[in-house]
Scaffold this motif. Sequence first.
Motif, PDB file in Angstrom:
ATOM      1  N   ASP A  39      50.879   4.032  31.468  1.00 15.83           N
ATOM      2  CA  ASP A  39      51.439   4.758  30.335  1.00 15.83           C
ATOM      3  C   ASP A  39      50.376   5.186  29.333  1.00 15.83           C
ATOM      4  N   SER A  40      49.428   4.305  29.028  1.00 18.79           N
ATOM      5  CA  SER A  40      48.351   4.708  28.126  1.00 18.79           C
ATOM      6  C   SER A  40      47.442   5.736  28.806  1.00 18.79           C
ATOM      7  N   LEU A  41      47.283   5.620  30.117  1.00 19.57           N
ATOM      8  CA  LEU A  41      46.515   6.609  30.862  1.00 19.57           C
ATOM      9  C   LEU A  41      47.217   7.966  30.813  1.00 19.57           C
ATOM     10  N   ALA A  42      48.538   7.953  31.011  1.00 21.88           N
ATOM     11  CA  ALA A  42      49.302   9.205  30.933  1.00 21.88           C
ATOM     12  C   ALA A  42      49.191   9.824  29.552  1.00 21.88           C
ATOM     13  N   ALA A  43      49.158   8.988  28.516  1.00 23.43           N
ATOM     14  CA  ALA A  43      49.054   9.494  27.153  1.00 23.43           C
ATOM     15  C   ALA A  43      47.741  10.239  26.939  1.00 23.43           C
ATOM     16  N   VAL A  44      46.635   9.661  27.395  1.00 23.52           N
ATOM     17  CA  VAL A  44      45.349  10.332  27.183  1.00 23.52           C
ATOM     18  C   VAL A  44      45.249  11.596  28.035  1.00 23.52           C
ATOM     19  N   VAL A  52      43.406  18.941  23.426  1.00 22.93           N
ATOM     20  CA  VAL A  52      42.651  18.190  22.425  1.00 22.93           C
ATOM     21  C   VAL A  52      41.208  18.026  22.915  1.00 22.93           C
ATOM     22  N   PRO A  53      40.220  18.436  22.145  1.00 21.95           N
ATOM     23  CA  PRO A  53      38.825  18.296  22.584  1.00 21.95           C
ATOM     24  C   PRO A  53      38.482  16.823  22.842  1.00 21.95           C
ATOM     25  N   ARG A  54      37.824  16.558  23.937  1.00 18.17           N
ATOM     26  CA  ARG A  54      37.462  15.175  24.253  1.00 18.17           C
ATOM     27  C   ARG A  54      36.506  14.605  23.214  1.00 18.17           C
ATOM     28  N   SER A  55      35.805  15.473  22.508  1.00 20.10           N
ATOM     29  CA  SER A  55      34.896  15.007  21.463  1.00 20.10           C
ATOM     30  C   SER A  55      35.650  14.360  20.300  1.00 20.10           C
ATOM     31  N   LYS A  56      36.951  14.652  20.180  1.00 15.82           N
ATOM     32  CA  LYS A  56      37.761  14.056  19.120  1.00 15.82           C
ATOM     33  C   LYS A  56      38.440  12.750  19.560  1.00 15.82           C
ATOM     34  N   ILE A  57      38.529  12.543  20.867  1.00 13.46           N
ATOM     35  CA  ILE A  57      39.295  11.415  21.396  1.00 13.46           C
ATOM     36  C   ILE A  57      38.412  10.175  21.534  1.00 13.46           C
ATOM     37  N   GLU A  58      38.982   9.017  21.207  1.00 16.12           N
ATOM     38  CA  GLU A  58      38.354   7.723  21.457  1.00 16.12           C
ATOM     39  C   GLU A  58      39.369   6.834  22.165  1.00 16.12           C
ATOM     40  N   MET A  59      38.903   6.008  23.088  1.00 11.01           N
ATOM     41  CA  MET A  59      39.746   4.979  23.679  1.00 11.01           C
ATOM     42  C   MET A  59      39.415   3.651  23.005  1.00 11.01           C
ATOM     43  N   TRP A  60      40.448   2.921  22.632  1.00 12.67           N
ATOM     44  CA  TRP A  60      40.261   1.580  22.073  1.00 12.67           C
ATOM     45  C   TRP A  60      40.974   0.580  22.973  1.00 12.67           C
ATOM     46  N   GLU A  89      34.185   6.571  30.974  1.00  7.19           N
ATOM     47  CA  GLU A  89      32.966   7.275  31.387  1.00  7.19           C
ATOM     48  C   GLU A  89      33.299   8.497  32.234  1.00  7.19           C
ATOM     49  N   ALA A  90      34.231   8.333  33.179  1.00 14.12           N
ATOM     50  CA  ALA A  90      34.600   9.425  34.071  1.00 14.12           C
ATOM     51  C   ALA A  90      35.275  10.567  33.318  1.00 14.12           C
ATOM     52  N   LEU A  91      36.039  10.236  32.285  1.00 14.24           N
ATOM     53  CA  LEU A  91      36.738  11.262  31.502  1.00 14.24           C
ATOM     54  C   LEU A  91      35.876  11.836  30.388  1.00 14.24           C
ATOM     55  N   GLY A  92      34.709  11.266  30.165  1.00 12.65           N
ATOM     56  CA  GLY A  92      33.820  11.756  29.124  1.00 12.65           C
ATOM     57  C   GLY A  92      34.313  11.445  27.729  1.00 12.65           C
ATOM     58  N   ILE A  93      34.903  10.249  27.568  1.00 10.80           N
ATOM     59  CA  ILE A  93      35.473   9.824  26.290  1.00 10.80           C
ATOM     60  C   ILE A  93      34.865   8.470  25.917  1.00 10.80           C
ATOM     61  N   PRO A  94      34.426   8.278  24.680  1.00  8.99           N
ATOM     62  CA  PRO A  94      33.864   6.973  24.300  1.00  8.99           C
ATOM     63  C   PRO A  94      34.947   5.901  24.256  1.00  8.99           C
ATOM     64  N   ILE A  95      34.554   4.660  24.503  1.00  6.24           N
ATOM     65  CA  ILE A  95      35.487   3.540  24.446  1.00  6.24           C
ATOM     66  C   ILE A  95      34.908   2.454  23.550  1.00  6.24           C
ATOM     67  N   TYR A  96      35.774   1.853  22.736  1.00  7.81           N
ATOM     68  CA  TYR A  96      35.384   0.769  21.841  1.00  7.81           C
ATOM     69  C   TYR A  96      36.334  -0.401  22.051  1.00  7.81           C
ATOM     70  N   PHE A  97      35.784  -1.597  21.994  1.00  6.64           N
ATOM     71  CA  PHE A  97      36.565  -2.804  22.228  1.00  6.64           C
ATOM     72  C   PHE A  97      36.796  -3.559  20.926  1.00  6.64           C
ATOM     73  N   SER A  98      37.931  -4.221  20.850  1.00  4.81           N
ATOM     74  CA  SER A  98      38.207  -5.125  19.735  1.00  4.81           C
ATOM     75  C   SER A  98      38.827  -6.386  20.305  1.00  4.81           C
ATOM     76  N   TRP A  99      38.671  -7.509  19.588  1.00  7.33           N
ATOM     77  CA  TRP A  99      39.191  -8.760  20.126  1.00  7.33           C
ATOM     78  C   TRP A  99      39.281  -9.835  19.040  1.00  7.33           C
ATOM     79  N   LYS A 100      40.237 -10.697  19.219  1.00  5.60           N
ATOM     80  CA  LYS A 100      40.354 -11.907  18.410  1.00  5.60           C
ATOM     81  C   LYS A 100      39.359 -12.914  18.980  1.00  5.60           C
ATOM     82  N   GLN A 101      38.471 -13.425  18.144  1.00  9.15           N
ATOM     83  CA  GLN A 101      37.485 -14.383  18.632  1.00  9.15           C
ATOM     84  C   GLN A 101      38.208 -15.615  19.195  1.00  9.15           C
TER      85      GLN A 101
END
Length: 343
Positions: A39-44, A52-60, A89-101
């Motif tokens: 579902d999140s893949l379908a959304a992007v 939407v330009p890929r330069s504007k999109i980020e994956m979190w 990487e394949a879609l040319g979109i940056p990805i950032y991670f977040s996490w509870k320590q």
Amino acid sequence: MLNNQIALFDVTDFEDEVIEKPDLDSYDYVIVAMSGGKDSLAAVLDLIEAGVPRSKIEMWHHSVDGRGDDANPLFDWPVTESYCEKLAEALGIPIYFSWKQGGLEGEMLREDAYTRPTSFETPDGTFQSGGDSGKKATRRKFPQLAASLSTRWCSAYLKVDPASKAITGQTRFAHKRTLFVTGERAEESSARSKYKTFEPHRTDRRHGRSKRHVDHYRPVHSWEEQQVWDIIERHRINPHPAYKLGWGRLSCMTCIFGSASQWASVKAIDPDRFERIASYEDEFGVTIHRTQSVRERVASAQPYDTLDPELVKVAMSTEYKEPIFVDDWKLPAGAFGESSGPT
């Protein structure tokens, strides 16, 4: 870089209007909460098809087991983080991670203590927030099966809160328009059917000093599952290995909503992980399912018959080595199967 954080469920007052689809061109940032699931893949992919330009999109991606030195692998699929990285990487979109320590396990074991800090990656480095305020509390039990995020606290503390802290903790979103995108669908549950397609995000402060305008958009909310698989096939994206093993929904490998067959499959794939879960139920004296322990549920169930050893190796690896784009795309075994998700 860091500003004051908001309360977990604080929401800005918003005009009482119904908007099904926002003006996508009006946003400076478009953030997609990327689980690696269909579902999140379908959304992007829908955003890409909408122009939407890929330069504007980020994956979190929210790492529910923690990350790096903070990781306690117990709940999520080992391959998920790497799959998301290779997908981005394949879609040319940056990805950032977040996490509870300490991850979900660390929060579950909290005893007369503050919740631990949240770490989040940004274009300028990794930062942390929280962990030294609020109320000391004790959990010592699994998140419980419920639609309420206060009862099913894993989503609130491991996904919702890290995303909120990552937004409020970055000054780059001040005086900008940000669209936060998630993949919930009405078809998934009665509770999710009541979600709005478009509304202000809980971090929105368009009328505050920061002028941080943040909207929440669910582009696939009205979609049926067939539409989700159709767009993934159209882009020839190799689905997450869990779907090929028979899972109908990508969440944690040891998701609290897992069916009896899924728990039996977990035991077949990773008996040590299954026993850690079962042992915690014994230790807490509180089961996940409330009326049955995971051992009792597995005793009356059979694992999926699609647990191919080679696919298991892929799913249980911490490095995804399969191609993201495939020419011989096939509907995975788990499609239209057991969803076993939130009510």
